[in-house]
Design an enzyme around this catalytic site. Sequence first.
Site, PDB file in Angstrom:
ATOM      1  N   SER A 154       4.563  -0.619  -5.972  1.00  0.00           N
ATOM      2  CA  SER A 154       3.215  -1.133  -5.756  1.00  0.00           C
ATOM      3  C   SER A 154       2.251  -0.448  -6.717  1.00  0.00           C
ATOM      4  O   SER A 154       2.478   0.691  -7.132  1.00  0.00           O
ATOM      5  CB  SER A 154       2.767  -0.872  -4.315  1.00  0.00           C
ATOM      6  N   TYR A 165       0.473   4.209   2.763  1.00  0.00           N
ATOM      7  CA  TYR A 165       1.287   3.206   2.078  1.00  0.00           C
ATOM      8  C   TYR A 165       1.474   3.576   0.606  1.00  0.00           C
ATOM      9  O   TYR A 165       2.585   3.496   0.067  1.00  0.00           O
ATOM     10  CB  TYR A 165       0.604   1.843   2.204  1.00  0.00           C
TER      11      TYR A 165
END
Length: 277
Positions: A154, A165
């Site tokens: 990501s 995250y």
Amino acid sequence: MTNLLDARAAGAKRLKGKVCVVTGAGQGIGRASARRLGEEGGTIVVADRVEEGAREAVAELRQHGAEASMVLVDLGAFAGAQDLMAQAVAAYGRIDVLVNNVGGTIWIKPFHLYTEEEVKLELERSLLLTLWGCLAVLPIMMKQMGGSIVNVGSQSTRGLYRLPYATSKGGILALTKVMAMEYGRYNIRINTMAPGGTDITDRVTPRGFIRAGVMAEDIADDEAETYRREMAADITAQQALKRRGLPEEQAAAIVFLASDDASFITGQVINCSGGQS
């Protein structure tokens, strides 16, 4: 080189004869990746814990001539990952490609608003599932003396309001590099595709944001909306191409890394993010 050129000229499919396991293949980037791998000749194991999406993905693959099967599994524990790999080997005798796709932001908010339990859930969802997948498939690929693992990272490692995250995805970049160094002697390649903001139409909320899991409801709607809007604006500001990516665009990068076209590429990250810095 001549044989490779001849194969390309003849329209050979890059994943022909390859057994490809894709986690979270019932939707989004996972489903697009399964579809593209199937188009390239791969035999696809659709792994998901949601039966409806998994069945739809398998039906779509078979409709387009790809061999595919489904494994319903919860990858939140190592035992689930082991069961997935065992079922794939039992069905097809080997695993050539593993796409570790499962993961995604659960909450969008500043770090000081997270609880201890929420931090743990974010790490479990977006880091541990990839670790378990790698740990379960490595003995199989080592015995085969070959294989390709593509992890989904990501661009959140440089972003707002998703610190747990982002930490998970930073861990995936580290495990990709270290695993590539440790297992290159077994002809196993490990790479990461790192997407930016992605439009996933099968998981859009009324607000237009993707809900990866259970969205936080412990803050007021207007406050939550502000965080989402600021996060989205921050992503766009970093991009050269001012739009969200498509799952099919992410899948193209994943399939390249999985294929023999990337036979001398390992330990690397492809940022498929519209030039997000």
